[in-house]
Scaffold this motif. Structure first.
Motif, PDB file in Angstrom:
ATOM      1  N   ALA A   9       0.625  -1.080   0.014  1.00  0.00           N
ATOM      2  CA  ALA A   9       0.089   0.002  -0.095  1.00  0.00           C
ATOM      3  C   ALA A   9       0.946   1.197  -0.060  1.00  0.00           C
ATOM      4  N   ARG A  10       1.965   1.108   0.798  1.00  0.00           N
ATOM      5  CA  ARG A  10       2.777   2.464   0.777  1.00  0.00           C
ATOM      6  C   ARG A  10       3.424   2.734  -0.451  1.00  0.00           C
ATOM      7  N   SER A  11       4.061   1.442  -1.083  1.00  0.00           N
ATOM      8  CA  SER A  11       4.583   1.765  -2.536  1.00  0.00           C
ATOM      9  C   SER A  11       3.686   2.158  -3.389  1.00  0.00           C
ATOM     10  N   ALA A  12       2.228   2.128  -3.370  1.00  0.00           N
ATOM     11  CA  ALA A  12       1.425   2.649  -4.302  1.00  0.00           C
ATOM     12  C   ALA A  12       1.190   3.909  -4.019  1.00  0.00           C
ATOM     13  N   GLY A  13       1.605   4.553  -2.747  1.00  0.00           N
ATOM     14  CA  GLY A  13       1.475   5.906  -2.678  1.00  0.00           C
ATOM     15  C   GLY A  13       0.491   6.197  -1.557  1.00  0.00           C
ATOM     16  N   LYS A  14      -0.086   5.172  -0.877  1.00  0.00           N
ATOM     17  CA  LYS A  14      -1.017   5.296   0.025  1.00  0.00           C
ATOM     18  C   LYS A  14      -0.148   5.472   1.674  1.00  0.00           C
ATOM     19  N   THR A  15      -0.759   6.460   2.428  1.00  0.00           N
ATOM     20  CA  THR A  15      -0.329   6.510   3.691  1.00  0.00           C
ATOM     21  C   THR A  15      -1.386   6.428   4.648  1.00  0.00           C
ATOM     22  N   PRO A  16      -0.853   6.157   6.121  1.00  0.00           N
ATOM     23  CA  PRO A  16      -1.964   5.701   7.050  1.00  0.00           C
ATOM     24  C   PRO A  16      -2.741   7.059   7.396  1.00  0.00           C
ATOM     25  N   ARG A  17      -4.054   6.714   7.526  1.00  0.00           N
ATOM     26  CA  ARG A  17      -4.901   8.015   7.974  1.00  0.00           C
ATOM     27  C   ARG A  17      -5.182   7.687   9.603  1.00  0.00           C
ATOM     28  N   ILE A  18      -4.840   8.724  10.313  1.00  0.00           N
ATOM     29  CA  ILE A  18      -4.793   8.754  11.778  1.00  0.00           C
ATOM     30  C   ILE A  18      -5.624   9.990  12.248  1.00  0.00           C
TER      31      ILE A  18
END
Length: 363
Positions: A9-18
């Protein structure tokens, strides 16, 4: 979500939503540093002054962290309607944690978790309605203060221990650890109860005694009878933990509370081992000399003290096992007397606590 899925997911440009709920001392430092990292951070606070400061200027850190950190993506005054947060970081005081968790629970993504940063045993309370699989324990081993709305300073160094309750899901703890390591070192524990009870023992002593005195930890632990009070309180908590079947973990990886607990002989007369334990408490006071009780700060803001989640928790569990914990019980009563305005925070309250619970016993 597996570690491999997170990496993908991170490699796809997604970041954790907090979603950070609460922006007092601990929440402010966590929020500032996490916002300066790779995560997307929204803040939920019902404090109008804090909300205004964060919207206008973002988080501001002083001391060793000055210049670090970032600005939240959004500052909210009501729980969001979205259901896509990976993590909800609960940084409110213990008396507000259940209400805050209930309000934020619908905002979680299907795989999302609630993270309890509170002192005490709050994971168990939240798990009763959220389920243990949705709850993570985040034991905070450092202190912080809010100097003014939106302005924060760490008062002691340290990191986090992360763990889950029996029946909980630990598979995503490495992901949370990566998010939080920008704040401090993170350890994943297989014994959350042991870490929590060890922290509870320390909080029952230093947070409550600091609240009664109205002073920072370093100042009061210079007094021999206060150190002895702290040792007595810790000893009572250790006894209850044993009855609960908890295997205590070392505090900060070094302080063995089972060893620190007073023996019958040490309670009645001076000894080399008792002197050694006093020396250790002096060292604790020196290390955390700038730390100020968050419970005292809450009282000063007219809020409910967290003493029922600390000493009160010990008193109630001790009663189930037929164990006497007179110092924790009296300390709880005195904190509530201060909260009701019947007493004032000052050192003489500590002397009264000693004299009424340990009459005739040398410090």
């Amino acid at each position: 979500m597996s570690a491999a899925s997170v990496k993908h997911a991170r490699s796809a440009g997604k970041t954790p939503r907090i979603l950070l709920v609460g922006a007092g001392g601990i929440g402010g430092v966590v929020g500032s540093l996490v916002a300066g990292g790779s995560a997307k951070l929204d803040v939920l606070t019902t404090n109008g002054a804090i909300a205004e400061a964060l919207r206008e200027r973002g988080f501001r850190l002083r001391g060793d962290d000055a210049g670090r950190g970032g600005k939240p993506d959004a500052v909210l005054s009501v729980p969001p309607e979205s259901r896509d947060y990976d993590w909800v970081l609960l940084a409110v005081q213990p008396p507000q944690v259940e209400q805050a968790a209930r309000a934020a629970l619908p905002a979680l993504a299907p795989h999302g978790k609630l993270v309890c940063f509170q002192n005490g045993l709050c994971e168990e309370r939240v798990a009763r309605f959220a389920g243990p699989e949705r709850v993570v324990g985040g034991v905070v081993a450092w202190g912080a203060s809010m100097i003014e709305p939106g302005v924060y300073e760490r008062t002691s160094a340290g990191g986090f221990s992360l763990g889950v309750l029996p029946g909980g899901d630990a598979s995503r703890l490495p992901e949370l650890a990566r998010v939080l390591e920008v704040v401090g070192p993170v350890t994943i524990t297989q014994n959350l109860a042991g870490v929590r009870w060890s922290k509870l023992a320390i909080n029952c002593a230093v947070s409550t005694l600091g609240t009664l005195a109205g002073e920072r930890l370093g100042a009061i632990l210079r007094l021999r009878f206060v150190r002895r009070l702290a040792l007595e309180i810790v000893s009572e908590v250790v006894q209850v933990a044993r009855a609960e079947g908890v295997q205590l973990e070392k505090v900060a990886g070094t302080v063995d509370l089972t060893w620190l607990s007073l023996s019958a002989d040490e309670r009645m007369k001076a000894s080399v081992s008792l002197a050694t334990k006093h020396t250790l408490m002096l060292a604790v006071g020196a290390r955390y000399r700038r730390m100020r009780s968050s419970m005292l700060a809450a009282l000063e803001r007219g809020r409910e003290p967290a003493v029922d989640f600390l000493n009160g928790e010990v008193v109630e569990r001790a009663a189930r096992h037929g164990i006497s914990v007179p110092i924790n019980a009296r300390a709880r009563e005195l904190v509530w007397a201060v909260a009701r305005g019947e007493r004032r925070s000052r050192r003489k309250l500590l002397r009264e606590l000693w004299e009424t619970t340990r009459d005739g016993v040398p410090a």
